[in-house]
Design a protein around this motif. Structure first.
Motif, mmCIF file in Angstrom:
data_model
loop_
_atom_site.group_PDB
_atom_site.id
_atom_site.type_symbol
_atom_site.label_atom_id
_atom_site.label_comp_id
_atom_site.label_asym_id
_atom_site.label_seq_id
_atom_site.Cartn_x
_atom_site.Cartn_y
_atom_site.Cartn_z
ATOM 1 N N ILE A 24 0.839 -1.207 0.000
ATOM 2 C CA ILE A 24 0.000 0.000 0.000
ATOM 3 C C ILE A 24 0.873 1.255 0.000
ATOM 4 O O ILE A 24 0.550 2.246 -0.664
ATOM 5 C CB ILE A 24 -0.990 -0.034 1.176
ATOM 6 C CG1 ILE A 24 -1.991 -1.185 0.962
ATOM 7 C CG2 ILE A 24 -1.732 1.295 1.312
ATOM 8 C CD1 ILE A 24 -2.873 -1.484 2.148
ATOM 9 N N HIS A 27 2.116 1.654 -3.433
ATOM 10 C CA HIS A 27 1.000 2.123 -4.254
ATOM 11 C C HIS A 27 0.820 3.639 -4.086
ATOM 12 O O HIS A 27 0.606 4.353 -5.076
ATOM 13 C CB HIS A 27 -0.284 1.386 -3.871
ATOM 14 C CG HIS A 27 -1.387 1.588 -4.850
ATOM 15 N ND1 HIS A 27 -1.404 0.955 -6.078
ATOM 16 C CD2 HIS A 27 -2.500 2.355 -4.802
ATOM 17 C CE1 HIS A 27 -2.493 1.327 -6.739
ATOM 18 N NE2 HIS A 27 -3.165 2.179 -5.981
ATOM 19 N N ILE A 31 1.023 6.119 -7.109
ATOM 20 C CA ILE A 31 -0.145 6.940 -7.458
ATOM 21 C C ILE A 31 0.246 8.413 -7.524
ATOM 22 O O ILE A 31 -0.168 9.138 -8.432
ATOM 23 C CB ILE A 31 -1.287 6.716 -6.434
ATOM 24 C CG1 ILE A 31 -1.932 5.359 -6.638
ATOM 25 C CG2 ILE A 31 -2.319 7.834 -6.483
ATOM 26 C CD1 ILE A 31 -2.795 5.232 -7.866
ATOM 27 N N LEU A 68 1.785 -0.413 -12.254
ATOM 28 C CA LEU A 68 1.981 -0.277 -10.809
ATOM 29 C C LEU A 68 1.436 -1.497 -10.076
ATOM 30 O O LEU A 68 2.088 -2.039 -9.178
ATOM 31 C CB LEU A 68 1.317 1.010 -10.314
ATOM 32 C CG LEU A 68 1.412 1.292 -8.814
ATOM 33 C CD1 LEU A 68 2.869 1.419 -8.369
ATOM 34 C CD2 LEU A 68 0.629 2.571 -8.492
ATOM 35 N N HIS A 69 0.263 -1.964 -10.475
ATOM 36 C CA HIS A 69 -0.316 -3.157 -9.841
ATOM 37 C C HIS A 69 0.536 -4.403 -10.109
ATOM 38 O O HIS A 69 0.712 -5.232 -9.218
ATOM 39 C CB HIS A 69 -1.757 -3.378 -10.313
ATOM 40 C CG HIS A 69 -2.727 -2.446 -9.658
ATOM 41 N ND1 HIS A 69 -3.178 -2.620 -8.375
ATOM 42 C CD2 HIS A 69 -3.325 -1.325 -10.112
ATOM 43 C CE1 HIS A 69 -4.015 -1.645 -8.063
ATOM 44 N NE2 HIS A 69 -4.115 -0.843 -9.113
ATOM 45 N N GLU A 72 3.481 -4.217 -7.781
ATOM 46 C CA GLU A 72 3.087 -4.514 -6.400
ATOM 47 C C GLU A 72 2.881 -6.006 -6.177
ATOM 48 O O GLU A 72 3.251 -6.529 -5.120
ATOM 49 C CB GLU A 72 1.807 -3.746 -6.049
ATOM 50 C CG GLU A 72 2.021 -2.262 -5.987
ATOM 51 C CD GLU A 72 0.757 -1.448 -6.115
ATOM 52 O OE1 GLU A 72 0.872 -0.219 -6.122
ATOM 53 O OE2 GLU A 72 -0.350 -2.028 -6.221
ATOM 54 N N SER A 124 -4.798 -6.400 0.431
ATOM 55 C CA SER A 124 -3.942 -5.378 -0.185
ATOM 56 C C SER A 124 -4.468 -5.014 -1.570
ATOM 57 O O SER A 124 -4.443 -3.842 -1.960
ATOM 58 C CB SER A 124 -2.484 -5.829 -0.237
ATOM 59 O OG SER A 124 -2.278 -6.852 -1.171
ATOM 60 N N THR A 128 -5.682 -1.285 -2.806
ATOM 61 C CA THR A 128 -5.018 -0.610 -3.919
ATOM 62 C C THR A 128 -5.943 -0.436 -5.129
ATOM 63 O O THR A 128 -5.885 0.597 -5.792
ATOM 64 C CB THR A 128 -3.728 -1.340 -4.326
ATOM 65 O OG1 THR A 128 -4.020 -2.693 -4.661
ATOM 66 C CG2 THR A 128 -2.699 -1.294 -3.205
ATOM 67 N N THR A 132 -6.972 3.054 -6.815
ATOM 68 C CA THR A 132 -6.835 3.253 -8.258
ATOM 69 C C THR A 132 -8.161 3.687 -8.866
ATOM 70 O O THR A 132 -8.205 4.581 -9.720
ATOM 71 C CB THR A 132 -6.334 1.962 -8.933
ATOM 72 O OG1 THR A 132 -5.033 1.666 -8.425
ATOM 73 C CG2 THR A 132 -6.268 2.091 -10.447
#
Length: 161
Positions: A24, A27, A31, A68-69, A72, A124, A128, A132
């Motif tokens: 997180i 993230h 972000i 990004l995901h 992660e 998580s 996230t 998003t």
């Protein structure tokens, strides 16, 4: 390896929570970076900017959020694979993606002694993906405002003729 097979729910929860906080946190940083780039591109948008350029900004932003995901989920998959809980990195990543997206088909699973990690990975993902989603709502609001400005400019040109 024997220590990994010993059941300790408190250890699972502690390690899982630390992993969730890391994901997180990453993230949040991601972000902010994506949002800063979006704003940097968006301030150069005007009523005369070609629509295709505006759509490129949207596509790049969505692609960045997706990347990004994927990053992660690597933060979950690498330790799961490296610890031998799921030996194959591909299977480990598949398990994490299933859990993170809450798909949960269960084709690949953790040993019973570590099964609490799956729901924590899902938590998580919920955090996230929710974050998003809110960013995308904000971005689409900006697109709506731009479309409205374009429509008003067209209307003003027609009535001024």
């Amino acid at each position: 390896m024997d220590a990994l097979l010993t059941s300790n729910p408190l250890l699972e929860i502690i390690l899982g929570t630390l992993g969730m906080i890391l994901v997180i946190f990453v993230h949040g940083i991601g972000i902010r970076i994506i949002n800063q780039r979006f704003i940097g591109s968006w301030i150069r948008i005007s009523e005369i900017t070609p629509r295709w350029r505006i759509n490129i900004v949207l596509a790049f932003t969505i692609g960045s959020l997706g990347a990004l995901h994927f990053l992660e989920t690597l933060f979950w998959a690498v330790p799961v694979s490296a610890s031998g809980l799921i030996p194959s990195m591909r299977d480990s990543y598949f398990f994490v993606l299933e859990s993170y997206t809450t798909l949960g088909e269960g084709n690949v699973s953790l040993p019973d002694q570590w099964r609490l990690i799956g729901p924590i990975i899902a938590m998580s993902g919920l955090f996230t993906f929710g974050w998003t989603g809110s960013v995308l709502v904000n971005i689409m609001t900006e697109f709506g405002k731009a479309d409205r400005k374009r429509a008003e400019a067209r209307s003003n040109r027609r009535s001024g003729e």
